[in-house]
Design a protein around this motif. Structure first.
Motif, PDB file in Angstrom:
ATOM      1  N   ASN A 393      55.906   0.948  29.356  1.00  0.00           N
ATOM      2  CA  ASN A 393      55.702   0.197  28.093  1.00  0.00           C
ATOM      3  C   ASN A 393      56.523  -1.072  28.121  1.00  0.00           C
ATOM      4  O   ASN A 393      57.293  -1.302  29.053  1.00  0.00           O
ATOM      5  CB  ASN A 393      56.113   1.057  26.893  1.00  0.00           C
ATOM      6  CG  ASN A 393      55.284   0.746  25.648  1.00  0.00           C
ATOM      7  OD1 ASN A 393      54.578  -0.244  25.601  1.00  0.00           O
ATOM      8  ND2 ASN A 393      55.362   1.627  24.661  1.00  0.00           N
ATOM      9  N   GLY A 402      66.840   2.901  22.761  1.00  0.00           N
ATOM     10  CA  GLY A 402      68.117   3.606  22.961  1.00  0.00           C
ATOM     11  C   GLY A 402      68.402   4.585  21.833  1.00  0.00           C
ATOM     12  O   GLY A 402      69.452   5.237  21.795  1.00  0.00           O
ATOM     13  N   GLU A 403      67.471   4.676  20.901  1.00  0.00           N
ATOM     14  CA  GLU A 403      67.669   5.538  19.735  1.00  0.00           C
ATOM     15  C   GLU A 403      67.609   7.023  20.098  1.00  0.00           C
ATOM     16  O   GLU A 403      68.238   7.864  19.453  1.00  0.00           O
ATOM     17  CB  GLU A 403      66.624   5.195  18.656  1.00  0.00           C
ATOM     18  CG  GLU A 403      65.209   5.715  18.857  1.00  0.00           C
ATOM     19  CD  GLU A 403      64.492   5.120  20.052  1.00  0.00           C
ATOM     20  OE1 GLU A 403      64.918   4.068  20.533  1.00  0.00           O
ATOM     21  OE2 GLU A 403      63.516   5.724  20.516  1.00  0.00           O
ATOM     22  N   SER A 405      68.720   8.849  22.762  1.00  0.00           N
ATOM     23  CA  SER A 405      70.008   9.426  23.165  1.00  0.00           C
ATOM     24  C   SER A 405      70.986   9.426  22.010  1.00  0.00           C
ATOM     25  O   SER A 405      71.702  10.404  21.769  1.00  0.00           O
ATOM     26  CB  SER A 405      70.621   8.633  24.310  1.00  0.00           C
ATOM     27  OG  SER A 405      69.754   8.621  25.389  1.00  0.00           O
ATOM     28  N   ARG A 412      69.839   9.261  28.508  1.00  0.00           N
ATOM     29  CA  ARG A 412      68.815   8.217  28.383  1.00  0.00           C
ATOM     30  C   ARG A 412      67.526   8.671  29.066  1.00  0.00           C
ATOM     31  O   ARG A 412      67.556   9.119  30.212  1.00  0.00           O
ATOM     32  CB  ARG A 412      69.282   6.903  29.037  1.00  0.00           C
ATOM     33  CG  ARG A 412      70.484   6.245  28.358  1.00  0.00           C
ATOM     34  CD  ARG A 412      70.105   5.635  27.034  1.00  0.00           C
ATOM     35  NE  ARG A 412      71.140   4.757  26.517  1.00  0.00           N
ATOM     36  CZ  ARG A 412      71.253   4.448  25.225  1.00  0.00           C
ATOM     37  NH1 ARG A 412      70.446   4.993  24.326  1.00  0.00           N
ATOM     38  NH2 ARG A 412      72.191   3.620  24.830  1.00  0.00           N
ATOM     39  N   SER A 413      66.411   8.528  28.338  1.00  0.00           N
ATOM     40  CA  SER A 413      65.151   9.081  28.842  1.00  0.00           C
ATOM     41  C   SER A 413      64.402   8.100  29.754  1.00  0.00           C
ATOM     42  O   SER A 413      63.462   8.478  30.442  1.00  0.00           O
ATOM     43  CB  SER A 413      64.242   9.444  27.668  1.00  0.00           C
ATOM     44  OG  SER A 413      63.986   8.264  26.931  1.00  0.00           O
ATOM     45  N   ARG A 453      56.931   7.882  21.363  1.00  0.00           N
ATOM     46  CA  ARG A 453      57.344   7.439  22.699  1.00  0.00           C
ATOM     47  C   ARG A 453      57.390   8.624  23.664  1.00  0.00           C
ATOM     48  O   ARG A 453      56.925   8.525  24.795  1.00  0.00           O
ATOM     49  CB  ARG A 453      58.721   6.766  22.627  1.00  0.00           C
ATOM     50  CG  ARG A 453      58.617   5.382  21.986  1.00  0.00           C
ATOM     51  CD  ARG A 453      59.959   4.733  21.778  1.00  0.00           C
ATOM     52  NE  ARG A 453      59.790   3.366  21.280  1.00  0.00           N
ATOM     53  CZ  ARG A 453      60.791   2.576  20.926  1.00  0.00           C
ATOM     54  NH1 ARG A 453      62.028   3.010  20.993  1.00  0.00           N
ATOM     55  NH2 ARG A 453      60.549   1.354  20.513  1.00  0.00           N
ATOM     56  N   ASN A 457      55.084   9.099  26.940  1.00  0.00           N
ATOM     57  CA  ASN A 457      55.622   9.340  28.277  1.00  0.00           C
ATOM     58  C   ASN A 457      55.043  10.623  28.881  1.00  0.00           C
ATOM     59  O   ASN A 457      54.628  10.638  30.047  1.00  0.00           O
ATOM     60  CB  ASN A 457      57.152   9.430  28.242  1.00  0.00           C
ATOM     61  CG  ASN A 457      57.754   8.133  27.735  1.00  0.00           C
ATOM     62  OD1 ASN A 457      57.043   7.149  27.584  1.00  0.00           O
ATOM     63  ND2 ASN A 457      59.047   8.128  27.466  1.00  0.00           N
TER      64      ASN A 457
HETATM   65  P1  CMP Z   1      66.919   6.438  25.162  1.00  0.00           P
HETATM   66  O1  CMP Z   1      66.291   7.663  25.674  1.00  0.00           O
HETATM   67  O2  CMP Z   1      68.153   6.463  24.410  1.00  0.00           O
HETATM   68  O3  CMP Z   1      67.000   5.388  26.335  1.00  0.00           O
HETATM   69  C1  CMP Z   1      65.807   4.880  26.917  1.00  0.00           C
HETATM   70  C2  CMP Z   1      64.991   4.295  25.839  1.00  0.00           C
HETATM   71  O4  CMP Z   1      63.747   3.851  26.209  1.00  0.00           O
HETATM   72  C3  CMP Z   1      64.656   5.358  24.819  1.00  0.00           C
HETATM   73  O5  CMP Z   1      65.817   5.791  24.188  1.00  0.00           O
HETATM   74  C4  CMP Z   1      63.653   4.685  24.009  1.00  0.00           C
HETATM   75  O6  CMP Z   1      64.245   3.909  23.085  1.00  0.00           O
HETATM   76  C5  CMP Z   1      62.978   3.840  25.042  1.00  0.00           C
HETATM   77  N1  CMP Z   1      61.681   4.415  25.422  1.00  0.00           N
HETATM   78  C6  CMP Z   1      61.416   5.535  26.050  1.00  0.00           C
HETATM   79  N2  CMP Z   1      60.097   5.730  26.205  1.00  0.00           N
HETATM   80  C7  CMP Z   1      59.505   4.681  25.639  1.00  0.00           C
HETATM   81  C8  CMP Z   1      58.153   4.276  25.449  1.00  0.00           C
HETATM   82  N3  CMP Z   1      57.119   4.975  25.882  1.00  0.00           N
HETATM   83  N4  CMP Z   1      57.928   3.120  24.780  1.00  0.00           N
HETATM   84  C9  CMP Z   1      58.961   2.391  24.338  1.00  0.00           C
HETATM   85  N5  CMP Z   1      60.232   2.700  24.482  1.00  0.00           N
HETATM   86  C10 CMP Z   1      60.532   3.855  25.126  1.00  0.00           C
END
Ligand code: CMP
Length: 500
Positions: A393, A402-403, A405, A412-413, A453, A457
């Motif tokens: 994306n 980043g919200e 985590s 972090r994903s 999100r 994913n």
């Molecule tokens: P976090 O997991 O904290 O760190 C990685 C960030 O990527 C995650 O938070 C989301 O904010 C962002 N993120 C993950 N997947 C997507 C997605 N499909 N589209 C937009 N943002 C994403």
């Protein structure tokens, strides 16, 4: 009686002379000495034949005039034959009689005569080409009769103020004369008339529609404006020259910077007690009277100036006050009040990233989130452990990241990389705690975004259908709210009350 003198007597006299000449009556010839006799006889015969030719031409002209032009053509045209045509035919007959005199009386070669006259004619024609053009246009006007003597015509030129409006008083071989309303005689060469548009106002009866326009301010409602103008014009229909059975009406023609232009159309029988100029003047006077009575004035060019504080056109992301305004414009924070915004903006950090920088690395532990102010970011993730990161994306200004985590305490994903130079605000978990506690709706909003999100994913990884994605989003979103509340250690009762 006049035709006896003009036509019959000359014709009879002509016939008499021809008869006498043909019968060889030489009693008119005076007798002289022998050597002069032959010359006298020759001169006598020549003179007599010249006289016969000229008289013949005259008689022919009269015959043609009386029987052809006046009786036949005039009847079939239903009006008087233009003098121009008669004069032209007379000239032709006269030219034939001159040719007759030269050929018959003086025994000259007519080929020479015609050749000479053609060359001569060519030169004259070239020199007088404008006159000839006028002549033929005059002829066309006479035959076609787009207008006649007595008609009111308007000769339209390139600009309306140059138009000539008047009564046709004469159409001759060279020009058309128009007597204008101002009693001026305008002479327009016929050739020019072919290049202008000529409007014949008398062609279908004299009742003619004229129009004039008024400009009123935008503040005057069109319905009111039309009512006042129409009433004013209507009050004139019983005046001399105005048509009683044809109602005036108002159209809204256009709007511009001055105001709204209203077009008033009214009918008059011009020159029957009122000229178009007088009628228009009466109409304008009456309309202005009615407008004044109604308290409405005509519009005039103007400009409105408003004095107000100049709005800020450029917010500085470094400036504390500006960054608070920038934050308030993000949809996530738009519902916050001034105090809450200050709480967040006081603590958040401005971060600048160059193109290609990695802002977040998948798998890292972290307790902050970001909002994008300027720039473009790319979200990358692994579809399977074996494979490398793929683009899943992109994140634009106004988006947050980043919200996940920060709110769920998970690593972090995904990996976030700057596609262009980017400016973000970083907000720590503790910095936003109080706001979140008071604003469960923000948590609900973030939960929904996280769910979407996550599903996106997973859907990429597992190739889910749209229905599966929807169901998954709902269930994740609900369970997330619970998790976030427990992560922040908010009270359970509060959590139950506010859960959407
Ligand atoms: P976090 O997991 O904290 O760190 C990685 C960030 O990527 C995650 O938070 C989301 O904010 C962002 N993120 C993950 N997947 C997507 C997605 N499909 N589209 C937009 N943002 C994403």
């Amino acid at each position: 009686m006049s035709s006896i003198y003009k036509l019959y007597i000359p014709t009879l006299f002509l016939l008499g002379l021809i008869g006498a000449e043909l019968l060889g009556a030489d009693w008119l010839i005076p007798h002289f000495e022998l050597e002069q006799q032959e010359m006298v006889e020759l001169s006598y015969h020549r003179g007599l034949w010249i006289f016969i030719w000229l008289l013949g031409s005259y008689s022919c002209q009269q015959l043609l005039n009386v029987f052809f032009w006046q009786k036949w053509i005039s009847k079939s045209m239903g009006g008087e034959v233009p003098t121009l045509l008669i004069n032209l035919s007379n000239v032709c007959i006269f030219a034939i009689s001159v040719a007759g005199i030269l050929g018959h009386v003086f025994e000259m070669s007519l080929t020479g005569f015609w050749t000479t006259s053609s060359v001569f004619g060519l030169i004259i024609g070239f020199a007088l080409r404008n006159m000839i053009l006028d002549l033929f246009t005059g002829l066309a006007v006479n035959i076609d009769r787009p207008y006649q003597i007595g008609d009111w015509i308007e000769v339209q030129q390139r600009t309306a103020d140059m138009n000539v409006l008047g009564k046709v008083v004469e159409i001759n071989w060279r020009s058309t004369r128009i007597l204008t309303e101002e009693n001026r005689l305008v002479v327009i060469p016929n050739s020019l008339l072919t290049t202008f548009v000529v409007v014949n106002l008398s062609s279908s009866g004299l009742e003619t529609r004229f129009e004039t326009s008024f400009t009123l301010d935008f503040s005057v409602p069109p319905g009111r404006a039309k009512r006042i103008i129409e009433a004013a014009a209507r009050s004139l229909i019983y005046e001399e020259g105005f048509c009683r059975d044809k109602e005036p009406h108002v159209l809204l023609r256009e709007t511009d910077t001055i105001g709204v232009h209203y077009l008033l159309r009214f009918w008059i029988t011009p020159w029957q007690g009122v000229t178009p100029g007088q009628a228009t003047s009466k109409v304008i006077t009456r309309v202005v009277d009615h407008l004044t009575q109604a308290g409405v004035t005509l519009a005039y060019p103007k400009q409105d100036h408003y004095f107000a504080e100049m709005p800020i056109r450029h917010y500085d992301t470094r400036n504390h006050a500006d960054s608070k305004i920038i934050l308030s414009r993000l949809s996530l924070f738009s519902s916050m009040n001034d105090r809450e915004l200050s709480q967040v903006s006081d603590k958040m950090r401005r971060r600048f990233f160059y193109k290609g920088d990695t802002l977040i690395k998948a798998g890292e532990e972290a307790e902050s989130m970001f909002v994008i102010v300027e720039g473009l970011l790319e979200v990358r993730a692994k579809l399977s452990a074996a494979k490398s990161d793929v683009r899943i994306n992109e994140l634009l200004p106004g988006h947050f990241f980043g919200e996940m985590s920060m709110l769920t305490d998970e690593p972090r994903s995904a990996t976030i990389v700057a596609t262009t130079d980017t400016i973000c605000y970083e907000i720590g978990k503790e910095d936003i705690r109080e706001v979140f506690e008071n604003r469960p709706e923000i948590i609900a909003m973030i939960s929904e975004t996280i769910a979407k999100r996550k599903v996106l994913n997973d859907a990429i990884k597992k190739e889910w259908s749209d229905r599966e994605k929807r169901e998954e989003t709902d269930s994740i979103s609900k369970s997330l709210v619970t998790r976030i509340f427990s992560s922040f250690k908010f009270k359970t009762s509060h959590q139950q009350d506010q859960t959407p």
